[in-house]
Scaffold this active site. Structure first.
Site, PDB file in Angstrom:
ATOM      1  N   HIS A 139       0.818  -1.217   0.000  1.00 10.16           N
ATOM      2  CA  HIS A 139       0.000   0.000   0.000  1.00 10.16           C
ATOM      3  C   HIS A 139       0.849   1.263   0.000  1.00 10.16           C
ATOM      4  O   HIS A 139       0.366   2.343   0.307  1.00 10.16           O
ATOM      5  CB  HIS A 139      -0.949   0.011   1.208  1.00 10.16           C
ATOM      6  CG  HIS A 139      -1.671  -1.276   1.419  1.00 10.16           C
ATOM      7  ND1 HIS A 139      -1.241  -2.228   2.314  1.00 10.16           N
ATOM      8  CD2 HIS A 139      -2.778  -1.778   0.820  1.00 10.16           C
ATOM      9  CE1 HIS A 139      -2.060  -3.270   2.265  1.00 10.16           C
ATOM     10  NE2 HIS A 139      -2.988  -3.031   1.375  1.00 10.16           N
TER      11      HIS A 139
HETATM   12  S1  FES Z   1       1.710  -0.393   3.324  1.00  8.67           S
HETATM   13 FE1  FES Z   1       0.119  -1.802   3.799  1.00  8.67          FE
HETATM   14  S2  FES Z   1       1.216  -3.559   4.460  1.00  8.67           S
HETATM   15 FE2  FES Z   1       2.767  -2.122   4.033  1.00  8.67          FE
END
Ligand code: FES
Length: 174
Positions: A139
């Site tokens: 993410h």
């Molecule tokens: S940014 Fe979501 S698990 Fe690393």
């Protein structure tokens, strides 16, 4: 750490060999790690401390290992990475923490952090992202060369596991 992963398995230790990719000829240097990091099964099952020899870890290299089923990064930081980590503006950080508090005194070149993103647990990629620390592809969390969260959804820095130096070139994790 709130949850505990399953105990280490032989497969975990073999991951040390597969995880530390990126340098030509590294495989031969890594196998001693497997050997030194592979205490007998009963010791591993008990979650006992493990010693790790830093001598073969070259500057700029990040080695992955497991302790108590948890992924750990051992990073041999370059002079520039240390400088960047020390010069960073704490006021701009979500989880401000001086670099000096994340390394052992006089051992600034060695950063030892848990290796799972503090967002949802993915494994960040080393030497990636805007701060050249780690980038989490799940993410988009970005960590600096001190393992501190700088961008993206992760709420906290990569935690530091319990460890100490037992000699100039050896740490004991646990
Ligand atoms: S940014 Fe979501 S698990 Fe690393």
């Amino acid at each position: 750490m709130a949850t505990m992963a399953p105990e280490p398995t032989r497969r975990d230790f073999l991951f040390i060999a597969t995880g530390a990719v990126g340098a030509v000829g590294l495989a031969s240097a890594i196998w001693p790690f497997v050997s030194q990091m592979a205490p007998d099964a009963a010791t591993v099952a008990a979650g006992a401390p493990v010693d790790f020899d830093l001598a073969p870890v070259t500057e700029g290299q990040i080695v992955k290992l497991f302790w108590r089923g948890k992924l750990i990064f051992v990073r041999h930081r370059t002079a520039q990475e240390i400088k960047d980590a020390q010069a960073a503006d704490l006021g701009s950080m979500r989880d401000p923490e001086p670099d000096q508090k994340r390394v052992k005194s006089g051992k600034d070149q060695w950063l030892v952090v848990y290796g799972n993103c503090t967002h949802l647990g993915c494994v960040p990629l080393g030497n990636e992202g805007a701060y050249k620390g780690w980038f989490c592809p799940c993410h988009g969390s970005v960590f600096d060369t001190s393992g501190r969260i700088r961008q993206g959804p992760a709420p906290t820095n990569l935690p530091i596991p319990p460890f100490e130096f037992v000699s100039d070139t050896k740490i004991r994790i646990g």
